[in-house]
Design an enzyme around this catalytic site. Structure first.
Site, PDB file in Angstrom:
ATOM      1  N   ASP A 205      -8.392  44.402 -65.047  1.00 32.71           N
ATOM      2  CA  ASP A 205      -9.604  44.784 -65.499  1.00 32.71           C
ATOM      3  C   ASP A 205      -8.753  45.934 -67.014  1.00 32.71           C
ATOM      4  O   ASP A 205      -7.341  46.229 -66.636  1.00 32.71           O
ATOM      5  CB  ASP A 205     -10.263  45.882 -64.912  1.00 32.71           C
ATOM      6  CG  ASP A 205     -11.046  44.535 -64.270  1.00 32.71           C
ATOM      7  OD1 ASP A 205     -10.567  43.775 -63.550  1.00 32.71           O
ATOM      8  OD2 ASP A 205     -12.363  45.556 -63.529  1.00 32.71           O
ATOM      9  N   HIS A 278      -4.435  41.114 -60.510  1.00 31.53           N
ATOM     10  CA  HIS A 278      -3.921  39.873 -59.041  1.00 31.53           C
ATOM     11  C   HIS A 278      -3.353  38.403 -59.756  1.00 31.53           C
ATOM     12  O   HIS A 278      -2.913  38.910 -60.703  1.00 31.53           O
ATOM     13  CB  HIS A 278      -5.517  39.438 -58.749  1.00 31.53           C
ATOM     14  CG  HIS A 278      -6.722  40.075 -58.772  1.00 31.53           C
ATOM     15  ND1 HIS A 278      -7.225  39.648 -56.592  1.00 31.53           N
ATOM     16  CD2 HIS A 278      -7.362  41.289 -58.634  1.00 31.53           C
ATOM     17  CE1 HIS A 278      -7.917  40.918 -56.907  1.00 31.53           C
ATOM     18  NE2 HIS A 278      -7.695  41.872 -57.810  1.00 31.53           N
ATOM     19  N   SER A 398      -1.713  51.674 -65.832  1.00 31.08           N
ATOM     20  CA  SER A 398      -0.696  51.363 -66.488  1.00 31.08           C
ATOM     21  C   SER A 398      -0.330  49.984 -67.115  1.00 31.08           C
ATOM     22  O   SER A 398      -1.819  49.946 -67.250  1.00 31.08           O
ATOM     23  CB  SER A 398       0.674  50.663 -65.399  1.00 31.08           C
ATOM     24  OG  SER A 398       1.842  50.827 -66.128  1.00 31.08           O
TER      25      SER A 398
END
Length: 433
Positions: A205, A278, A398
């Site tokens: 995200d 992911h 990050s």
């Protein structure tokens, strides 16, 4: 008035004078010379017959007195200069910094280039003790949070950074014992839908900072601000690749028939985003490189200001292959990121203590730890990832950088500045007509 007397030998003393009498009796008698206190030297009292030598001991020689006077003057001058510097040096540094900032701005406007950090500004920024601050923040985030404070602290944080706590696996604030647990909260099953039709989906995200072709030696981290792909990935893996008379970007490609091209995608994770990342596709990592660099901020404002930001920061890079050729997956560290954790790689340690080396920052290019991954060996952490598999987590916001080889017909389905979720399509391969 009632007066109390206490018998003491042959005398009668008032109770109020008992303490004074005891002190006078216990105090040793001292010989006075000319009505003055006796001269003491090295915490020992001079004998009574030393009165004739008192003037010699008390008064130093003229040469010694002159030396003491000069030493005192030097100390006074040093103290005055130290006070002057401590009082006015910070203001002078601020004025110098403002002048240098404006001069660099005028130079950029005269040349017609985008306003970015100068070399001097970059050195000053890199000299800040950001690693110490990040380690302190990591320690603070891991501290136990009392139950009574959790709703207030986590609620304030959620309102400040727009955290959607309803999609978390545990929406109750009291479930998270520390800020670190709250940052790395898991999501409910089905909260993110993986696009099965897309060959490449979003790994996290966040906000899309930049995307596009990476065929040149310099590629854009944001629009108009570049970084070197060679400095970012490090040297080529084989000597044969290094000796080939082609560019670095072309040497990375697995297919040399001209049907593919290198692309990149940069996704920034804000503090309020889901902090786990992911796999964006089905791929197999073969090499892990850990660059122990800086811990500078990777926010969009800093990325627009500081060229080569991703090459300066600490990062964990995995290079491998997918069905279209070369594939690399990089997790870039940042300020206040306590650590970057990769679930399959337990030996990886990031944000390690390097001492109080403020201002002493060696170049991060080619300074890294390398580990060859082999999924066939049980003692190696290598494995094959499927699309949507959980890879790791950040302890604070990050950046994820994807560099991959794809057919020239690959088209992006995103725009710069777009908010994207895990599993959403990044691009597709157009059919040739």
């Amino acid at each position: 008035m009632v007066s109390y007397f206490v018998p003491r030998g042959r005398f009668l003393l008032k109770a109020g004078n008992i303490r004074k009498a005891i002190q006078e009796q216990q105090q040793p008698k001292q010989v006075l010379h000319n009505g003055n206190w006796p001269v003491l030297r090295h915490f020992r009292q001079l004998p009574a017959n030393a009165a004739s030598n008192e003037s010699i001991i008390a008064k130093p020689k003229p040469q010694q007195a002159k030396q003491q006077t000069q030493l005192q003057l030097r100390r006074n001058a040093l103290a005055r200069w130290t006070g002057f510097l401590l009082r006015w040096a910070p203001m002078g540094l601020c004025v110098f910094g403002a002048i240098e900032w404006q001069l660099h701005k005028f130079r950029c406007e005269r040349k017609g280039t985008q306003r970015t950090a100068s070399e001097f500004q970059s050195r000053i920024y890199c000299s800040l003790p950001l690693r110490i601050i990040s380690r302190c923040w990591g320690w603070l985030a891991s501290c136990y949070m009392p139950h009574t404070l959790r709703p207030y602290i986590y609620g304030w944080y959620s309102n400040m950074f727009n955290v959607n706590i309803d999609e978390a696996l545990y929406p109750d604030f009291n479930h998270y014992a520390s800020l670190a647990e709250f940052f790395t909260r898991p999501l409910k099953e089905g909260a993110r839908i993986i696009d099965d039709k897309s060959p490449l989906v979003s790994p996290a995200d966040g906000k899309v900072l930049h995307f596009g072709s990476a065929a040149d030696s310099l590629i854009e981290q944001v629009k108009g601000v570049n970084y070197s792909i060679e400095d970012f990935l490090g040297p080529l893996q084989t000597v044969e690749q290094s000796n080939e008379p082609i560019s670095y970007a072309q040497a990375l490609k697995k297919k040399r028939d001209g049907s593919t091209e290198l692309y990149q995608c940069v996704i920034y994770l804000a503090p309020g985003d889901y902090h786990r990342f992911h796999s964006p596709a089905a791929w197999e990592p073969t090499v892990r490189r850990h660059f122990s660099g800086e811990l500078l901020s990777v926010s969009p404002k800093v990325a627009n200001w500081l060229p080569g930001l991703f090459c300066l920061n600490e990062r964990v890079l995995y290079m491998g292959k997918w069905k279209h050729g070369f594939f690399s997956y990089t997790a870039v560290g940042a300020t206040n990121v306590g650590s970057v954790e990769i679930y399959m790689d337990s030996d990886l340690k990031t944000n390690r203590w390097t001492g109080f080396n403020v201002g002493a920052h060696p170049p991060s290019t080619y300074e890294y730890d390398e580990l060859h991954l082999d999924a066939k060996k049980p003692d190696q952490p290598g494995q094959k990832f499927s699309k949507g598999d959980l890879i790791g987590q950040f302890n604070m916001g990050s950046t994820i950088v994807l560099l991959f080889e794809a057919p020239k017909t690959f088209k992006f389905d995103i725009v710069a500045g777009q908010q994207i979720k895990v599993g959403q399509s990044i691009g597709h391969i157009a059919d040739r007509k």
